[in-house]
Write a protein that holds these residues in place. Sequence first.
Motif: not given
Length: 61
Positions: A7-8, A11-12, A14-15, A22-24, A58, A60
């Motif tokens: 998931f981390e 997130d990276r 998607q950024q 921002e988050l995701m 996490s 997140l």
Amino acid sequence: MAHKKSFEALDRTQQDLRGNSELMGGALVILFGDFRQTLPVIPKSTPADEINGFLKQSFLE
């Protein structure tokens, strides 16, 4: 249950793709399930390894 690092990494990614810190990456991500009862499956691990891989441990969360 997926490992928290999955998931981390999402997130990276998607950024980076959205150019948003921002988050995701500012995208809406819907996850469902009872995360309190489902631990990640990590072959040949100790109980401590499973707790460390848990999503609630996490940044997140």
